[in-house]
Each structure stands twice: as structure tokens, then as C-alpha cells.
Design a protein around this motif. Structure first.
Motif, mmCIF file in Angstrom:
data_model
loop_
_atom_site.group_PDB
_atom_site.id
_atom_site.type_symbol
_atom_site.label_atom_id
_atom_site.label_comp_id
_atom_site.label_asym_id
_atom_site.label_seq_id
_atom_site.Cartn_x
_atom_site.Cartn_y
_atom_site.Cartn_z
ATOM 1 N N ILE A 63 -23.671 -83.206 12.341
ATOM 2 C CA ILE A 63 -22.731 -82.212 12.868
ATOM 3 C C ILE A 63 -22.172 -82.666 14.211
ATOM 4 N N PHE A 64 -23.048 -83.192 15.078
ATOM 5 C CA PHE A 64 -22.553 -83.674 16.364
ATOM 6 C C PHE A 64 -21.590 -84.831 16.184
ATOM 7 N N LEU A 65 -21.899 -85.682 15.203
ATOM 8 C CA LEU A 65 -21.020 -86.818 14.919
ATOM 9 C C LEU A 65 -19.643 -86.321 14.489
ATOM 10 N N ILE A 66 -19.644 -85.314 13.611
ATOM 11 C CA ILE A 66 -18.371 -84.780 13.118
ATOM 12 C C ILE A 66 -17.592 -84.148 14.261
ATOM 13 N N ILE A 67 -18.304 -83.389 15.108
ATOM 14 C CA ILE A 67 -17.619 -82.756 16.246
ATOM 15 C C ILE A 67 -17.062 -83.833 17.177
ATOM 16 N N PHE A 68 -17.855 -84.889 17.384
ATOM 17 C CA PHE A 68 -17.390 -86.008 18.213
ATOM 18 C C PHE A 68 -16.097 -86.596 17.650
ATOM 19 N N PHE A 69 -16.078 -86.825 16.336
ATOM 20 C CA PHE A 69 -14.890 -87.448 15.735
ATOM 21 C C PHE A 69 -13.701 -86.506 15.702
ATOM 22 N N THR A 70 -13.947 -85.197 15.550
ATOM 23 C CA THR A 70 -12.792 -84.292 15.568
ATOM 24 C C THR A 70 -12.118 -84.310 16.927
ATOM 25 N N ILE A 71 -12.912 -84.605 17.979
ATOM 26 C CA ILE A 71 -12.302 -84.663 19.313
ATOM 27 C C ILE A 71 -11.723 -86.053 19.575
ATOM 28 N N PHE A 72 -12.540 -87.090 19.306
ATOM 29 C CA PHE A 72 -12.115 -88.435 19.703
ATOM 30 C C PHE A 72 -11.563 -89.288 18.557
ATOM 31 N N GLY A 73 -11.781 -88.841 17.304
ATOM 32 C CA GLY A 73 -11.309 -89.613 16.157
ATOM 33 C C GLY A 73 -9.826 -89.935 16.210
ATOM 34 N N PRO A 74 -8.977 -88.918 16.412
ATOM 35 C CA PRO A 74 -7.536 -89.195 16.456
ATOM 36 C C PRO A 74 -7.156 -90.118 17.608
ATOM 37 N N MET A 75 -7.977 -90.132 18.697
ATOM 38 C CA MET A 75 -7.623 -90.991 19.824
ATOM 39 C C MET A 75 -7.921 -92.456 19.540
ATOM 40 N N MET A 76 -8.829 -92.707 18.580
ATOM 41 C CA MET A 76 -9.202 -94.091 18.305
ATOM 42 C C MET A 76 -8.031 -94.877 17.742
ATOM 43 N N LYS A 77 -7.195 -94.186 17.000
ATOM 44 C CA LYS A 77 -5.959 -94.814 16.518
ATOM 45 C C LYS A 77 -4.844 -94.000 17.142
ATOM 46 N N SER A 78 -4.010 -94.612 17.924
ATOM 47 C CA SER A 78 -3.021 -93.778 18.601
ATOM 48 C C SER A 78 -1.788 -93.590 17.722
ATOM 49 N N TYR A 79 -2.022 -92.996 16.530
ATOM 50 C CA TYR A 79 -0.885 -92.688 15.660
ATOM 51 C C TYR A 79 -0.569 -91.218 15.795
ATOM 52 N N ARG A 80 0.682 -90.879 15.686
ATOM 53 C CA ARG A 80 1.061 -89.463 15.693
ATOM 54 C C ARG A 80 1.152 -88.988 14.249
ATOM 55 N N VAL A 81 0.594 -87.817 13.971
ATOM 56 C CA VAL A 81 0.692 -87.306 12.604
ATOM 57 C C VAL A 81 1.469 -85.991 12.550
ATOM 58 N N ILE A 82 1.817 -85.451 13.700
ATOM 59 C CA ILE A 82 2.554 -84.188 13.713
ATOM 60 C C ILE A 82 3.869 -84.407 14.435
ATOM 61 N N SER A 83 4.951 -84.026 13.754
ATOM 62 C CA SER A 83 6.249 -84.114 14.416
ATOM 63 C C SER A 83 6.478 -82.820 15.180
ATOM 64 N N ASN A 84 6.781 -82.947 16.462
ATOM 65 C CA ASN A 84 7.178 -81.743 17.203
ATOM 66 C C ASN A 84 8.188 -82.150 18.256
ATOM 67 N N ALA A 85 8.378 -81.307 19.239
ATOM 68 C CA ALA A 85 9.432 -81.568 20.219
ATOM 69 C C ALA A 85 9.200 -82.875 20.971
#
Lengths: 331, 395
Positions: A63-85
Motif C-alpha cells: 500500500i505504501f508503495l502504491i501511494i508512493f507511486f501515485t505521488i511520484f510515479g507520474p514524475m518519473m516520466k515527465s509526460y503530460r497525459v491531460i490537456s488543459n490550459a
């Protein structure tokens, strides 16, 4: 003869070896006033019990691993997945399998929103929202369930109304009510929370009610009523502390239940809209199932890899807590 | 006229019976006739009547609440816009006229309460002749001429109306016909699933209880936790992938019974976990009871104790769910029907919601509420039969 001998033997053991059996430690005036064993603490004992189970420790780690990745996972690859302003999402060639660039591959051609997006980022961003949603729903559910359930169990006059509400929830297909309500509601965070809590609190309330009915007429409660305790004092001092283990279990199993319900809503297109920037695991899974997942299995594996451990570990922790928080299992 | 006579007589008899039972059980009449007291004041009978009474209130509540929700959802011209193909080309006044004509044909008025009570009347269980109105008003100049022809009249006990917007060749059918048609499709798969889950779930639970904390118990527990925890959609797809892997056809075809297997097994393997969990728990609860110790002391074999003593007692709280499982098979599972493309009740619910077909939606609610109530009642009765200790009396 032989019996006499045996009796003599026993006698000699008892009468002649008494000194060997005991050692005299003497009397100490100081130690009389001290407790030799540590005082009992409910929560300490609970954690002791929990830490005895290697699987429970593993689950907490996951669970801690999953929480860690939900916070830092997207930062490991600096790709954008949401289009916004701020800018557009990064689109890559679709249907790429696992690689160093895209750890979970990229979205398939037939996926409505995730086409060509980096699935690693998508999945962790989705897991973040799913987890927040699940926690909020679980907390509201538990609050309502305990409040209404304890009142329902304590005041039996509420029975006709509450049973009618429960029958209504059981009789009408909840999917249909979701459909009808979503016709009026904009899909945003709080409406989804509303939909998910709307039907689940009654189950918890019924559960708490049954537990309270079981213990309500125990002797200590009758004594308390006889001594003039108010209903509020009865519920908060006599009944709820007894139910603490039930409540802890209910909270931790409510989180995976809420995450699962969101997947169910998403499967019928009733959840958030991904285009508005709200990604959940349910949507990623649903979208993957619409693509040719038999040809490109990684599309389905990506959300599953997070979803399955997430729900199973929370659920297992709930079960382990049920054992650990039960005072009967302590010591 | 014959059916009316029979129907009304039956209803009158039923009502009389209920009144009679109530009077007898309250000891207002036949106070001293023990025979009659035994038969008509039997706790099971009075309990069932009370249960059916409260169930009818539940159905009315469900129908009322969903009626208003559906109404609010498709208020105004929305329904007309959907039904009348030439809507966009029509002028304002023509639109209104057509809309009124359409609503009249559907039996929808401006007053919701009138419609609600009409619907109550329709679902009241006594025989009535229902005729479908097949023609819509034709507009001649500035006047609308209605040529309502009452073709296709049928006798119904439960009138659920006519299908209007569903499409797919179903428009114009009676809702009850459509639902029963779809139920057969759902039931064919559901019943296989129920058989699978009962045949596998009970032995699995017994085996797990038998070697508690053994290897089999641990495997079983892991399976149950996994099934309980992960979202339904997720493990349905895992099963689908497995079935596809071993070569079972995963696309449903109505005329190929082999294609029923994958959805039925998916359902069955899922339901099996729940059954095994409860069988195990109830059997373990019985393990330390006095009668088991006594049976051991008598020197009975472990198997004999297991199957004739413990199972017999552990099964009591479990049989309650069997009628619900069998009747629930009539309604199908939304997710599995969508995943495998089965056009059963689940699919019908989704399409009728999408096409705003009031009567189909309301019909599904009425039928599913009826089924769940019958299932509960049947569960109570089965429990009473299996367990001689239960008497349903008010203590």
C-alpha cells in the motif's frame, strides 16, 4: 503390590523433592507495589498482533508503495497525459508495448481518450484519483453507517422506516438509479462521491445495527440503563467502543469496495469524463476493454497491475485488522 | 368474460382468506376450535401474509420513486423529439400537436399523479383487457384527426404497457412479453451458473473447513479474498482471457450452447467464492459445539460427524440464499451480459434507459422487485422447512 509401590513412589516424589521443585527468591518490600508485567494497552496489543502476520506487513508495504507511486510515479516520466490550459498532452505512436521509454506501453488505437498516451503516467494519475475517491467515499460511508446504524440499532422504532429504505435499495437495480441520477448530474468529484455513497451506507448501517442488537441487551448495558445512562452515553460509551474492531475493519474494506464501485460506474460510462482531465483506474480499464486487448494484452495488464494489488491489499489489511483488533485474540 | 370471472373470484377468495387468517390468528373467531387454530393460525402462514403485505408496500415505493425520476428525466418535448422522426423539420405549432398526440397514444398526461395512479391500477394484480393503440393522429390542415384502432387486445394480470422507443424490432410489443423473452435468455445462462456455483461452492467450503489452516484452506482463502476484493469488471476480464486461452468461444451466440459456457462459468466461479466462504464459516462455528463433542465421544467416524451432523446444522442459514440465486438468474448480471454481448435483461435495462422507454424501465423495476420479494419469501419458507427450530412466531 505394584499399586502400593506406585503410590509410595508418588509419595516420595511429592514429600521428599519439594525443595528441589522451588527456588526461594526472598521477599522484597519494594516489588510488592510494582506490576511486573507491562500494563495492557489496546492499540499496542493490536499492532503487536498485526505485526505477527508477515502477509499483513507485506500488504502495508504494498500500500505504501502504491501511494508512493501515485505521488511520484507520474514524475518519473515527465509526460503530460491531460490537456488543459497549460498545454497539450504528449501523444506518441499508439500500441507500443513495454519499453524503456514507456514502461506500461502506450494507449491503443481504439481507445477513446488514451490513444497514444504513456500508460505508466495514465495509470498512476488514475490510481491517485481512484484512491482519493475511495478514501473519501469510505470515510463518508463509515460516518453515515456508524451514525445511522447505531441509532437504528438502539432505537428499534426506526426499524420500519429503515427496513423500507433497505428494501428499496435491494429491490431496485442500483445501476438503473445511477443511470437516472446521472441524467441530472454533471460528472464531477462530488457527484460521483454522492452516487457511490448513496447505496453503500445502508449496508454498513445494517451491519452496525445487527452488531448493536447483539450486544445491546448484555448485562452491563442493562445495568447501565438501570443506572440512568442517557442514550447518547449508552451509544458512545458502552456500545461503540465494543464495536471498534468492527468499525476499523469496515473502514479498510470500504476503500477497495469504493474503488471497485467506481470501476463499475466507469464500465457503463457513468464516471468522470477523461477529456475533462479526470482519469480514474475504472476509465482506463474500461477503455482498454473496448480496444483489442486480446491482441495487445498490455493494454489491459497496465491498469490491472495497479488495480488488483491495490484492492486486494486493502481488503487483506481489513481482514487482518478484524483479527488484530478483537480483544479476544489479545495475549 | 370467462377469465374476468375466474380472476375476480380468485382475488375475492384470496382476500377473504387473508381476512379469515387474520381473524383466526387474533383469536376473534373459532377461538375454541383447535383444528382450525392449528391450520389457519399457523405461524408460517401468518408470517408469510405479513411479509407479502410489507413487500407490496416496498414495490409501490420502488415504483413511485423511479416513476418520478424517469418522469423528471424525460420531461417536456424530449420524448417527442426522440420519437418523431421529422421533428427538426416541423414548425412550433405542429410540433406541439404531434407531441400531444404522441403522449396521448402513450397514455401520458400532463398530470404526473394521474399517470402514477394509472400505473398503480395497471400493475394491480387482477385481470384486465389491454389493447394497444396502434395509430397516431394524422394532421389534416389545421386539425388533427385521431384514428385510434384497438387492435391486438390481450388479457393481462400484470399490465406493464407497450414498448415504444426501444427499437430493434421490439416496438409495439407488450412489455411483459419482451421481458419474459429476455428473461429466458438470461435464465439459460444464469441457471448453469447457479448449478456450477452450488456444485463447486459447497464441496470447496467443506474441504476448507475440513483441513482448516491447511494448504487447501489457504488456497481457497486467497481465492475468496481476491474475488471479494478486486472489481467485478476486472476479474470478469481475467476469466475471459483465461477462457479465450483454452479455446472456449467468448462471443455469445443464441443458437450455440457452447458459447453459454464462458459467461456461465465466469458467473459460477465468482458465486462459488461467496458460498464457500459461508459454508466454511458456519461449519467451523459448529465444530466446538456440544453435540459434535458428544458424537466424537460416541466414536463416530470423522466423516460421519462432518456430513451428517455438522453439515446438517451448518446448512440451515445457507439454504435461504438458494431460491434467491435461482430466481436471480432470471434477471442476469449487467456486467457479464455487457461483456459477452448477451441480450438479456441486463442489456434491456441499458438500452431502454438510453432510449428513454418509460414502460420498459418501469416494467423491469416491477418485475425485479417482484422477483426479489418472492425470493426472500421462498428463502424464509425453505429455511423453516430445513430447520425445525424456526417457527416465525412472535415469541
Amino acid at each position: 503390590m505394584s499399586t502400593n509401590n506406585t503410590v509410595k513412589n508418588i509419595d516420595s516424589t511429592i514429600y521428599h523433592n519439594v525443595e528441589d521443585l522451588f527456588t526461594v527468591i526472598g521477599a522484597s518490600e519494594e516489588n510488592i507495589e510494582k506490576l511486573t508485567s507491562a500494563p495492557y494497552s489496546y492499540w499496542r496489543e493490536t499492532f503487536k498482533q498485526l505485526l505477527k502476520k508477515p502477509l499483513a506487513i507485506l500488504s502495508v508495504a504494498v500500500i505504501f508503495l502504491i501511494i508512493f507511486f501515485t505521488i511520484f510515479g507520474p514524475m518519473m516520466k515527465s509526460y503530460r497525459v491531460i490537456s488543459n490550459a497549460d498545454g497539450l498532452a504528449d501523444i506518441f505512436p499508439a500500441n507500443q508495448s513495454w519499453s524503456a521509454d514507456h514502461w506500461f506501453g502506450t494507449g491503443g488505437n481504439k481507445m477513446s481518450y488514451y490513444k497514444g498516451l504513456d500508460l505508466w503516467t495514465v495509470v498512476w494519475v488514475g490510481a491517485r484519483l481512484s484512491l482519493i475517491l475511495g478514501t473519501v467515499v469510505a470515510l463518508i460511508d463509515t460516518f453515515l453507517g456508524i451514525l445511522i446504524g447505531s441509532l437504528w440499532g438502539y432505537f428499534r422504532r426506526l426499524d420500519p422506516i429503515m427496513i423500507e429504505i433497505r428494501n428499496f435499495v435491494n429491490n431496485v437495480p442500483s445501476l438503473l438509479l445511477y443511470f437516472l441520477l446521472m441524467a441530472f448530474l454533471e460528472p464531477n468529484f462530488w457527484t460521483i462521491v454522492f452516487l457511490l455513497t448513496m447505496f453503500s451506507w445502508i449496508g454498513l448501517a445494517g451491519f452496525i445495527r445487527n452488531q448493536i442488537i447483539i450486544i445491546r441487551n448484555r448485562d452491563y448495558n442493562i445495568a447501565s440503563i438501570t443506572l440512568g445512562s442517557s442514550p447518547k452515553a449508552m451509544i458512545t460509551h458502552n456500545l461503540l467502543p465494543y464495536l471498534i474492531s468492527v468499525i476499523v475493519t469496515v473502514v479498510s474494506t470500504a476503500i477497495p469496495a469504493a474503488v471497485s464501485s467506481e470501476v463499475g460506474l466507469a464500465f457503463f460510462g457513468l464516471s468522470f469524463s477523461a477529456a475533462a482531465g479526470d482519469i480514474t483506474l475504472g476509465q482506463v480499464l474500461t477503455d482498454a476493454t473496448r480496444d483489442e486487448w486480446m491482441v495487445y494484452p498490455y493494454l489491459l495488464i497496465a491498469p490491472m497491475v495497479v488495480l488488483v494489488p491495490l484492492t486486494v491489499t486493502f481488503f487483506y489489511i481489513g481482514l487482518a485488522l478484524a483479527d488484530a483488533t478483537d480483544p479476544k485474540n489479545h495475549r | 368474460m370467462g377469465i374476468y370471472l375466474i380472476g375476480y373470484t380468485l382475488i375475492a377468495l384470496a382476500l377473504l382468506f387473508v381476512v379469515f387468517v387474520q381473524l383466526v390468528s387474533r383469536r376473534l373467531i373459532f377461538k375454541n376450535n383447535i383444528r382450525i387454530q392449528q391450520i389457519f393460525a399457523h405461524p408460517l402462514l401468518t408470517y408469510s401474509i405479513g411479509r407479502i403485505g410489507s413487500a407490496l408496500i416496498s414495490i409501490l415505493l420502488a415504483v413511485t420513486a423511479t416513476f418520478f425520476l424517469i418522469r423528471v428525466k424525460s420531461e417536456g418535448f424530449m420524448i417527442c423529439k426522440q420519437a418523431i422522426g421529422t421533428w427538426d423539420k416541423l414548425g412550433e405549432s405542429l410540433r406541439e400537436m404531434q407531441c400531444i398526440a404522441l403522449k396521448e397514444r402513450l397514455g401520458i398526461t400532463e398530470n404526473w399523479f394521474v399517470d402514477l395512479f394509472t400505473y398503480y391500477y395497471k400493475i394491480l394484480p387482477f385481470p384486465k383487457t389491454v389493447c394497444q393503440m396502434t395509430d397516431i393522429g394524422t394532421i389534416v390542415g389545421s386539425e388533427t384527426i385521431y384514428t385510434v384502432s384497438n387492435q391486438n387486445c390481450r388479457n393481462f394480470i400484470l399490465d406493464l404497457g407497450t414498448v415504444f422507443f426501444l427499437g430493434g424490432g421490439n416496438n409495439g410489443k407488450f412489455v411483459l412479453d419482451l421481458i419474459s423473452e429476455k428473461m429466458v435468455i438470461s435464465f439459460r445462462i444464469g441457471i448453469i451458473a447457479v448449478i456450477v456455483e452450488l456444485l463447486l461452492g459447497y464441496p470447496m467450503g467443506i474441504m476448507m473447513a475440513k483441513n482448516k489452516d491447511g494448504v487447501f484452506d489457504k488456497i481457497g482463502k486467497t481465492y475468496i479474498i481476491t474475488i471479494d476484493a478486486i472489481p467485478g469488471v476486472a476479474y470478469y476480464y481475467i476469466w475471459m482471457a483465461l477462457f479465450a486461452g483454452i479455446g472456449l468461444p467468448t462471443i455469445y451466440q443464441a443458437d450455440n450452447p457452447l458459447t453459454f459456457l464462458a459467461p456461465a462459468l465466469t458467473m459460477g466461479f465468482t458465486g462459488m467464492a461467496g458460498i464457500a466462504l459461508w459454508v466454511r464459516r458456519f461449519m467451523l462455528d459448529e465444530f466446538n459445539s456440544d453435540y459434535v463433542k458428544f458424537a466424537r465421544a460416541k466414536g463416530l467416524s470423522e466423516n460421519r460427524i462432518m456430513y451428517t451432523h455438522i453439515l446438517r446444522n451448518a446448512i440451515v442459514p445457507l439454504v435461504r440464499s438458494i431460491p434467491a440465486a435461482i430466481l436471480g438468474a432470471l434477471l442476469g448480471t449487467f456486467y457479464i451480459e455487457k461483456i459477452y454481448g448477451i441480450d438479456g435483461i441486463g442489456g434491456l435495462l441499458v438500452t431502454s434507459e438510453a432510449s428513454n422507454d418509460y414502460f420498459v424501465l418501469q416494467g423491469i423495476i416491477v418485475v425485479s422487485a417482484l422477483i426479489s420479494i418472492v425470493a426472500y419469501l421462498a428463502g424464509d419458507i425453505v429455511t423453516a422447512i430445513v430447520d425445525p427450530r424456526i417457527s416465525f412466531s412472535k415469541e
